[in-house]
Design a protein around this motif. Structure first.
Motif, PDB file in Angstrom:
ATOM      1  N   ARG A  49     -13.391   0.048 -14.360  1.00 49.49           N
ATOM      2  CA  ARG A  49     -12.375   1.097 -14.342  1.00 49.49           C
ATOM      3  C   ARG A  49     -11.272   0.821 -15.359  1.00 49.49           C
ATOM      4  N   HIS A  50     -10.924  -0.447 -15.545  1.00 54.44           N
ATOM      5  CA  HIS A  50      -9.857  -0.747 -16.507  1.00 54.44           C
ATOM      6  C   HIS A  50     -10.226  -0.294 -17.913  1.00 54.44           C
ATOM      7  N   PHE A  51     -11.467  -0.519 -18.318  1.00 54.02           N
ATOM      8  CA  PHE A  51     -11.879  -0.073 -19.648  1.00 54.02           C
ATOM      9  C   PHE A  51     -11.698   1.439 -19.780  1.00 54.02           C
ATOM     10  N   ILE A  52     -12.043   2.168 -18.734  1.00 52.83           N
ATOM     11  CA  ILE A  52     -11.920   3.633 -18.763  1.00 52.83           C
ATOM     12  C   ILE A  52     -10.452   4.042 -18.797  1.00 52.83           C
ATOM     13  N   VAL A  53      -9.648   3.440 -17.911  1.00 53.81           N
ATOM     14  CA  VAL A  53      -8.238   3.823 -17.797  1.00 53.81           C
ATOM     15  C   VAL A  53      -7.483   3.554 -19.096  1.00 53.81           C
ATOM     16  N   SER A  55      -6.005  16.419 -20.426  1.00 52.01           N
ATOM     17  CA  SER A  55      -7.333  16.685 -19.870  1.00 52.01           C
ATOM     18  C   SER A  55      -8.279  15.492 -19.974  1.00 52.01           C
ATOM     19  N   MET A  56      -7.914  14.506 -20.799  1.00 52.62           N
ATOM     20  CA  MET A  56      -8.782  13.330 -20.951  1.00 52.62           C
ATOM     21  C   MET A  56      -8.585  12.301 -19.840  1.00 52.62           C
ATOM     22  N   LEU A  57      -7.629  12.531 -18.959  1.00 48.39           N
ATOM     23  CA  LEU A  57      -7.289  11.527 -17.940  1.00 48.39           C
ATOM     24  C   LEU A  57      -8.176  11.657 -16.702  1.00 48.39           C
ATOM     25  N   THR A  58      -9.462  11.475 -16.897  1.00 53.77           N
ATOM     26  CA  THR A  58     -10.413  11.539 -15.786  1.00 53.77           C
ATOM     27  C   THR A  58     -11.212  10.240 -15.728  1.00 53.77           C
ATOM     28  N   VAL A  59     -11.589   9.867 -14.536  1.00 55.38           N
ATOM     29  CA  VAL A  59     -12.434   8.689 -14.320  1.00 55.38           C
ATOM     30  C   VAL A  59     -13.635   9.130 -13.503  1.00 55.38           C
ATOM     31  N   GLY A  60     -14.799   9.062 -14.103  1.00 55.19           N
ATOM     32  CA  GLY A  60     -16.016   9.491 -13.430  1.00 55.19           C
ATOM     33  C   GLY A  60     -16.568   8.421 -12.502  1.00 55.19           C
ATOM     34  N   ALA A 117       0.822  -1.207   0.000  1.00 57.39           N
ATOM     35  CA  ALA A 117       0.000   0.000   0.000  1.00 57.39           C
ATOM     36  C   ALA A 117       0.856   1.257   0.000  1.00 57.39           C
ATOM     37  N   ALA A 118       2.034   1.174   0.620  1.00 56.15           N
ATOM     38  CA  ALA A 118       2.895   2.346   0.720  1.00 56.15           C
ATOM     39  C   ALA A 118       3.703   2.594  -0.541  1.00 56.15           C
ATOM     40  N   ARG A 119       3.895   1.564  -1.377  1.00 54.97           N
ATOM     41  CA  ARG A 119       4.835   1.678  -2.488  1.00 54.97           C
ATOM     42  C   ARG A 119       4.218   1.573  -3.878  1.00 54.97           C
ATOM     43  N   GLU A 120       3.026   1.024  -4.002  1.00 55.60           N
ATOM     44  CA  GLU A 120       2.454   0.857  -5.338  1.00 55.60           C
ATOM     45  C   GLU A 120       2.054   2.205  -5.929  1.00 55.60           C
ATOM     46  N   PRO A 121       2.522   2.524  -7.149  1.00 54.73           N
ATOM     47  CA  PRO A 121       2.228   3.823  -7.770  1.00 54.73           C
ATOM     48  C   PRO A 121       0.862   3.853  -8.445  1.00 54.73           C
ATOM     49  N   ILE A 122      -0.180   3.641  -7.649  1.00 46.98           N
ATOM     50  CA  ILE A 122      -1.549   3.573  -8.158  1.00 46.98           C
ATOM     51  C   ILE A 122      -2.398   4.598  -7.408  1.00 46.98           C
ATOM     52  N   ASP A 123      -3.424   5.081  -8.085  1.00 44.29           N
ATOM     53  CA  ASP A 123      -4.398   5.954  -7.441  1.00 44.29           C
ATOM     54  C   ASP A 123      -4.807   5.352  -6.091  1.00 44.29           C
ATOM     55  N   PRO A 124      -4.729   6.116  -4.988  1.00 46.94           N
ATOM     56  CA  PRO A 124      -4.955   5.565  -3.642  1.00 46.94           C
ATOM     57  C   PRO A 124      -6.302   4.865  -3.467  1.00 46.94           C
ATOM     58  N   ALA A 125      -7.379   5.454  -3.985  1.00 49.28           N
ATOM     59  CA  ALA A 125      -8.695   4.831  -3.837  1.00 49.28           C
ATOM     60  C   ALA A 125      -8.754   3.499  -4.584  1.00 49.28           C
ATOM     61  N   THR A 126      -8.146   3.461  -5.762  1.00 47.00           N
ATOM     62  CA  THR A 126      -8.114   2.216  -6.531  1.00 47.00           C
ATOM     63  C   THR A 126      -7.244   1.184  -5.842  1.00 47.00           C
ATOM     64  N   LEU A 127      -6.148   1.616  -5.268  1.00 50.97           N
ATOM     65  CA  LEU A 127      -5.263   0.694  -4.556  1.00 50.97           C
ATOM     66  C   LEU A 127      -5.997   0.043  -3.385  1.00 50.97           C
ATOM     67  N   ARG A 151       0.922   7.780 -13.298  1.00 52.83           N
ATOM     68  CA  ARG A 151       2.160   8.504 -13.601  1.00 52.83           C
ATOM     69  C   ARG A 151       1.885   9.729 -14.475  1.00 52.83           C
ATOM     70  N   LEU A 152       1.009   9.567 -15.463  1.00 53.08           N
ATOM     71  CA  LEU A 152       0.645  10.690 -16.315  1.00 53.08           C
ATOM     72  C   LEU A 152      -0.016  11.802 -15.510  1.00 53.08           C
ATOM     73  N   LEU A 153      -0.901  11.426 -14.604  1.00 54.58           N
ATOM     74  CA  LEU A 153      -1.580  12.425 -13.777  1.00 54.58           C
ATOM     75  C   LEU A 153      -0.593  13.154 -12.873  1.00 54.58           C
ATOM     76  N   ARG A 154       0.337  12.412 -12.280  1.00 58.01           N
ATOM     77  CA  ARG A 154       1.330  13.047 -11.402  1.00 58.01           C
ATOM     78  C   ARG A 154       2.258  13.958 -12.196  1.00 58.01           C
ATOM     79  N   ASN A 155       2.656  13.511 -13.383  1.00 58.50           N
ATOM     80  CA  ASN A 155       3.491  14.360 -14.227  1.00 58.50           C
ATOM     81  C   ASN A 155       2.755  15.631 -14.633  1.00 58.50           C
ATOM     82  N   ALA A 156       1.459  15.480 -14.930  1.00 60.95           N
ATOM     83  CA  ALA A 156       0.679  16.643 -15.357  1.00 60.95           C
ATOM     84  C   ALA A 156       0.564  17.684 -14.256  1.00 60.95           C
ATOM     85  N   SER A 157       0.614  17.229 -13.010  1.00 57.26           N
ATOM     86  CA  SER A 157       0.510  18.175 -11.900  1.00 57.26           C
ATOM     87  C   SER A 157       1.843  18.838 -11.577  1.00 57.26           C
TER      88      SER A 157
END
Length: 276
Positions: free
Chosen positions: A91-95, A151-156, A12-22, A253-259
């Protein structure tokens, strides 16, 4: 705290995934079905799919049953798969669509739009469209645009129907094992082979994203082996799960880079400029 608790805390501390998804992934991995059902479902699925594929080689007609496959998929997800696992699948289909749309928009291609938000939306040829999108975008990716658009990197919101009464609540890996059986049965040999080979394209997907962003970290998540082969022995459920995790890595990673645009990041222990 048990040893197992320590392992999960470390992940949980090391996986580079969105926290809620993790949190969903860890909940799914720690479920009773992942511990007890998956070890049984895995060899049964592999055996039945192997038999189906051998038999279908001797069937002269390219028989398909896409409607039946979609109906079975949605029914199975509603009645036998946990809401957490169902949400991860949707979520995978969206991501992955977001990743392909990132490549498409930044190289001048038409963007894929496959973003199901509910279980019922997986019943409209989503699996087949998903595989075709991967081949079409990666084959046609062209010259990068000067500015990167993320801007397309959103998950509703995702509706995995948590209120639906379920007979069982299987984890995502057990579900993938069992769903692979009707996939092999309802797709013709060429369609099933294309679906399997689309999993081999993660190396190319990550390479294109790395080139677009200038960030070499994406290439480090490429699956082992080479993409240039038709792998008849690929264990599809396991490969699908690993493919989904890789897509989550890349998306986050894309989201973090974008920020953090136009900054200097530490990559592999070195200071390197990374354009986003």
């Amino acid at each position: 705290m048990s040893d197992d608790d320590g392992i999960w805390d470390e992940l949980a501390a090391r996986e580079p995934i969105d926290p809620a998804t993790l949190r969903l992934v860890l909940k799914d991995q720690r479920s009773w079905s992942r511990q007890w059902v998956y070890p049984v479902a895995r060899p049964i699925s592999n055996l039945l799919v192997a038999i189906i594929r051998v038999v279908r080689r001797f069937v002269p007609m390219r028989l398909t049953a896409h409607g039946l496959m979609d109906a079975l998929c949605v029914w199975f997800l509603r009645r036998f798969v946990s809401p957490a696992a169902g949400e991860l699948l949707i979520r995978h289909f969206i991501v992955e669509t977001n990743l392909l749309a990132f490549i498409a928009r930044n190289t001048g291609l038409s963007e894929p739009t496959l973003r199901p938000a509910a279980l019922r939306e997986l019943g409209n040829r989503a699996v087949i469209e998903h595989d075709l999108n991967v081949f079409n975008i990666l084959r046609r990716a062209g010259v990068p645009a000067e500015e990167r658009d993320t801007s397309m990197l959103t998950v509703g919101p995702i509706d995995a129907e948590p209120g639906t009464r379920r007979i069982a609540r299987l984890d995502i890996q057990s579900a993938l094992c069992l769903m692979n059986i009707p996939f092999a049965l309802c797709l013709n040999a060429a369609e099933y082979r294309r679906a399997v080979q689309s999993l081999r394209l993660d190396t190319h997907l990550l390479a294109v994203i790395a080139d677009l962003t200038g960030d070499p970290v994406f290439r480090t998540w490429a699956p082992a082996g080479v993409a240039l082969r038709v792998d008849s022995r690929l264990e599809v459920p396991r490969a699908v799960y690993e493919h989904a995790v890789i897509c989550e890595y890349a998306h986050e990673r894309l989201l973090r880079n974008a920020s953090r645009p136009a900054t200097v990041r530490r990559v592999a222990g070195l200071e390197e400029p990374v354009a986003v």
